[in-house]
Design a protein around this motif. Structure first.
Motif, mmCIF file in Angstrom:
data_model
loop_
_atom_site.group_PDB
_atom_site.id
_atom_site.type_symbol
_atom_site.label_atom_id
_atom_site.label_comp_id
_atom_site.label_asym_id
_atom_site.label_seq_id
_atom_site.Cartn_x
_atom_site.Cartn_y
_atom_site.Cartn_z
ATOM 1 N N MET A 1 25.407 -1.168 23.147
ATOM 2 C CA MET A 1 25.112 -2.224 22.172
ATOM 3 C C MET A 1 24.611 -3.481 22.879
ATOM 4 O O MET A 1 25.079 -3.824 23.959
ATOM 5 N N ILE A 2 23.666 -4.145 22.263
ATOM 6 C CA ILE A 2 23.144 -5.388 22.814
ATOM 7 C C ILE A 2 24.111 -6.510 22.466
ATOM 8 O O ILE A 2 24.468 -6.706 21.306
ATOM 9 N N GLN A 3 24.529 -7.247 23.480
ATOM 10 C CA GLN A 3 25.495 -8.330 23.259
ATOM 11 C C GLN A 3 24.836 -9.515 22.564
ATOM 12 O O GLN A 3 23.724 -9.923 22.906
ATOM 13 N N THR A 4 25.521 -10.037 21.585
ATOM 14 C CA THR A 4 25.080 -11.255 20.904
ATOM 15 C C THR A 4 26.046 -12.380 21.265
ATOM 16 O O THR A 4 27.172 -12.122 21.689
ATOM 17 N N PRO A 5 25.610 -13.648 21.056
ATOM 18 C CA PRO A 5 24.327 -14.111 20.519
ATOM 19 C C PRO A 5 23.216 -14.080 21.553
ATOM 20 O O PRO A 5 23.453 -13.786 22.726
ATOM 21 N N TYR A 6 22.001 -14.397 21.073
ATOM 22 C CA TYR A 6 20.807 -14.341 21.889
ATOM 23 C C TYR A 6 20.268 -15.738 22.175
ATOM 24 O O TYR A 6 20.393 -16.655 21.357
ATOM 25 N N LEU A 7 19.606 -15.880 23.317
ATOM 26 C CA LEU A 7 18.637 -16.949 23.545
ATOM 27 C C LEU A 7 17.276 -16.283 23.406
ATOM 28 O O LEU A 7 16.996 -15.265 24.061
ATOM 29 N N LEU A 8 16.419 -16.795 22.515
ATOM 30 C CA LEU A 8 15.129 -16.176 22.235
ATOM 31 C C LEU A 8 14.069 -16.716 23.189
ATOM 32 O O LEU A 8 13.808 -17.916 23.223
ATOM 33 N N PHE A 9 13.464 -15.813 23.941
ATOM 34 C CA PHE A 9 12.439 -16.179 24.911
ATOM 35 C C PHE A 9 11.069 -16.054 24.251
ATOM 36 O O PHE A 9 10.635 -14.958 23.891
ATOM 37 N N LEU A 10 10.396 -17.194 24.079
ATOM 38 C CA LEU A 10 9.077 -17.214 23.456
ATOM 39 C C LEU A 10 7.954 -17.218 24.484
ATOM 40 O O LEU A 10 6.780 -17.076 24.114
ATOM 41 N N GLY A 11 8.297 -17.393 25.740
ATOM 42 C CA GLY A 11 7.310 -17.343 26.797
ATOM 43 C C GLY A 11 6.169 -18.297 26.562
ATOM 44 O O GLY A 11 6.348 -19.455 26.201
ATOM 45 N N ASP A 12 4.952 -17.772 26.749
ATOM 46 C CA ASP A 12 3.736 -18.555 26.525
ATOM 47 C C ASP A 12 2.968 -17.995 25.337
ATOM 48 O O ASP A 12 1.731 -17.952 25.340
ATOM 49 N N ALA A 13 3.703 -17.570 24.298
ATOM 50 C CA ALA A 13 3.070 -17.023 23.094
ATOM 51 C C ALA A 13 1.994 -17.980 22.587
ATOM 52 O O ALA A 13 2.251 -19.173 22.424
ATOM 53 N N PRO A 14 0.788 -17.481 22.316
ATOM 54 C CA PRO A 14 -0.300 -18.387 21.943
ATOM 55 C C PRO A 14 -0.169 -18.977 20.544
ATOM 56 O O PRO A 14 -0.712 -20.041 20.266
ATOM 57 N N ASP A 15 0.546 -18.279 19.649
ATOM 58 C CA ASP A 15 0.688 -18.772 18.279
ATOM 59 C C ASP A 15 1.977 -18.205 17.676
ATOM 60 O O ASP A 15 2.688 -17.412 18.296
ATOM 61 N N GLN A 16 2.263 -18.628 16.450
ATOM 62 C CA GLN A 16 3.502 -18.243 15.793
ATOM 63 C C GLN A 16 3.591 -16.735 15.576
ATOM 64 O O GLN A 16 4.645 -16.129 15.744
ATOM 65 N N LEU A 17 2.477 -16.123 15.219
ATOM 66 C CA LEU A 17 2.491 -14.703 14.916
ATOM 67 C C LEU A 17 2.776 -13.858 16.145
ATOM 68 O O LEU A 17 3.364 -12.776 16.031
ATOM 69 N N ALA A 18 2.381 -14.342 17.309
ATOM 70 C CA ALA A 18 2.643 -13.603 18.540
ATOM 71 C C ALA A 18 4.135 -13.528 18.861
ATOM 72 O O ALA A 18 4.572 -12.658 19.609
ATOM 73 N N ALA A 19 4.923 -14.430 18.278
ATOM 74 C CA ALA A 19 6.370 -14.443 18.494
ATOM 75 C C ALA A 19 7.103 -13.869 17.286
ATOM 76 O O ALA A 19 8.183 -14.325 16.919
ATOM 77 N N LYS A 20 6.526 -12.829 16.667
ATOM 78 C CA LYS A 20 7.092 -12.312 15.424
ATOM 79 C C LYS A 20 8.460 -11.658 15.627
ATOM 80 O O LYS A 20 9.259 -11.595 14.691
ATOM 81 N N VAL A 21 8.752 -11.177 16.832
ATOM 82 C CA VAL A 21 10.077 -10.605 17.089
ATOM 83 C C VAL A 21 11.135 -11.695 16.979
ATOM 84 O O VAL A 21 12.151 -11.538 16.295
ATOM 85 N N ALA A 22 10.884 -12.817 17.637
ATOM 86 C CA ALA A 22 11.813 -13.946 17.553
ATOM 87 C C ALA A 22 11.909 -14.466 16.122
ATOM 88 O O ALA A 22 12.997 -14.811 15.644
ATOM 89 N N GLN A 23 10.772 -14.527 15.424
ATOM 90 C CA GLN A 23 10.776 -15.014 14.046
ATOM 91 C C GLN A 23 11.649 -14.132 13.157
ATOM 92 O O GLN A 23 12.408 -14.629 12.329
ATOM 93 N N GLY A 24 11.530 -12.829 13.339
ATOM 94 C CA GLY A 24 12.339 -11.923 12.533
ATOM 95 C C GLY A 24 13.827 -12.087 12.775
ATOM 96 O O GLY A 24 14.633 -12.098 11.838
ATOM 97 N N ILE A 25 14.214 -12.230 14.040
ATOM 98 C CA ILE A 25 15.630 -12.429 14.354
ATOM 99 C C ILE A 25 16.123 -13.753 13.780
ATOM 100 O O ILE A 25 17.204 -13.828 13.182
ATOM 101 N N LYS A 26 15.323 -14.792 13.936
ATOM 102 C CA LYS A 26 15.712 -16.111 13.439
ATOM 103 C C LYS A 26 15.870 -16.102 11.924
ATOM 104 O O LYS A 26 16.796 -16.703 11.366
ATOM 105 N N ASP A 27 14.971 -15.403 11.206
ATOM 106 C CA ASP A 27 15.006 -15.400 9.752
ATOM 107 C C ASP A 27 16.090 -14.490 9.188
ATOM 108 O O ASP A 27 16.692 -14.805 8.154
ATOM 109 N N TRP A 28 16.352 -13.356 9.844
ATOM 110 C CA TRP A 28 17.255 -12.352 9.272
ATOM 111 C C TRP A 28 18.624 -12.289 9.930
ATOM 112 O O TRP A 28 19.568 -11.790 9.328
ATOM 113 N N ARG A 29 18.730 -12.757 11.169
ATOM 114 C CA ARG A 29 20.029 -12.805 11.841
ATOM 115 C C ARG A 29 20.191 -14.148 12.548
ATOM 116 O O ARG A 29 20.369 -14.216 13.758
#
Length: 332
Positions: A1-29
């Motif tokens: 199991m992946i331990q929670t909580p998370y620090l979300l790494f956005l790196g050098d994502a060029p725009d919001q859509l490129a960070a959709k994994v982080a967006q999904g976690i932020k919105d749903w968990r």
């Protein structure tokens, strides 16, 4: 199991859509996200507190999650220094990239020396069967889109949540890295060998009660020349009883392919339904899910009204305005 909580790494994502994994976690968990870590020049912002690695640890973070879904799913050289440092400081790492954490020697070494764990969620762990097309009990709905990253996962999760709020039998079935990181299970469909993709979807959505709905997370688009294959596997392996058409109305071209325009919702409907009826002759279109995030409320409601009038189908932004219309269409 992946331990929670998370620090979300956005790196050098060029725009919001490129960070959709982080967006999904932020919105749903949101309870699992203590903050975000961004490199200079990052064009994405989850609205979370910007933290250093040490500040994330101080806030209780256990795992650094790579929240970026870049084209090709690659770990860049710019990221690697941060990821190694995180392991040295005591983090675990989790990612849903095609470029696996476990295949990077520096990360493997740092994890071994410091006792960290590398979680690659985009790795099939089951020997999936070849699809057989046999009819399964229970009901299934598949979100399909005019493009990639237009709200298919949010549609399925919103409809599942609405059904469960009503006391109905319902399950969200994750087929991509973001859904798997949010729910903890699913099939990383685009990492399954092509001959077994449809069988993996059959495996994911087995026989169930006659009044139970599986909400299958859509992937790709029939009209996206890079990723149409995974969409076909979902259509045939999922044997959906219903389709929900998903669309982002402000987009001018296919994601990552500026030379290709988007199909109309009518074209999507007229293409997808005959393909779906190969596996399930009774499949129908339940409604339209519109990602209105880029529109103000008045413009969003006007857009939805126009689509309803034009298509003769219920239309909503299920994350913004609720999924009631779409669930009503399934249960009526």
């Amino acid at each position: 199991m992946i331990q929670t909580p998370y620090l979300l790494f956005l790196g050098d994502a060029p725009d919001q859509l490129a960070a959709k994994v982080a967006q999904g976690i932020k919105d749903w968990r949101p309870e699992n996200a203590v903050g975000q870590f961004r490199l200079p020049g990052c064009g994405a912002d989850m609205g979370l507190t910007d933290m250093s690695l040490q500040e994330g640890l101080d806030a209780g973070a256990k795992t650094l999650v790579i929240g970026v879904a870049n084209r090709g799913g690659m770990i860049s050289t710019a990221w690697k220094e941060v990821l190694v440092q995180a392991l040295q400081m005591g983090y675990d790492l989790a990612a849903g990239l095609h470029n696996l954490l476990r295949d990077e020697n520096e990360l493997q070494s740092a994890a071994k020396v410091n006792g960290g764990t590398l979680h690659d969620v985009r790795v099939p762990t089951i020997a999936y069967p070849i699809a057989n097309g046999q009819k399964r009990s229970g009901k299934r709905v598949l979100a399909i889109g005019t493009d990639c990253s237009c709200g298919k996962m949010y549609t399925a999760m919103s409809m599942d949540a609405e059904m469960r709020d009503r006391g109905l039998k319902s399950t969200f079935r994750a087929t991509g890295q973001t859904g798997i990181l949010i729910t903890g299970k699913g099939v990383p469909l685009d990492a399954v060998i092509a001959d077994f993709m449809a069988g993996a979807v059959e495996y994911l959505t087995p026989d169930n009660d006659d009044d139970h709905w599986d909400h299958i997370e859509g992937q790709g688009s029939l009209f996206h020349v890079s990723y149409s294959g995974v969409t076909m596997a979902l259509i045939h392996g999922g044997q959906p009883d219903a389709l929900v058409l998903c669309h982002e109305p402000t987009r001018m071209h296919m994601r990552g392919l500026p030379q290709f325009g988007l199909p109309s919702l009518e074209t999507l409907r007229d293409t997808a339904v005959p393909l779906a009826r190969v596996a399930n002759p009774d499949c129908f279109v339940a409604g339209v899910s519109v990602n209105t995030k880029a529109l103000d409320e008045d413009a969003a409601r006007a857009c939805l009204a126009e689509i309803e009038d034009r298509m003769g189908l219920p239309a909503t932004d299920p994350f913004r305005f609720g999924a009631g219309k779409l669930v009503d269409a399934l249960t009526s």
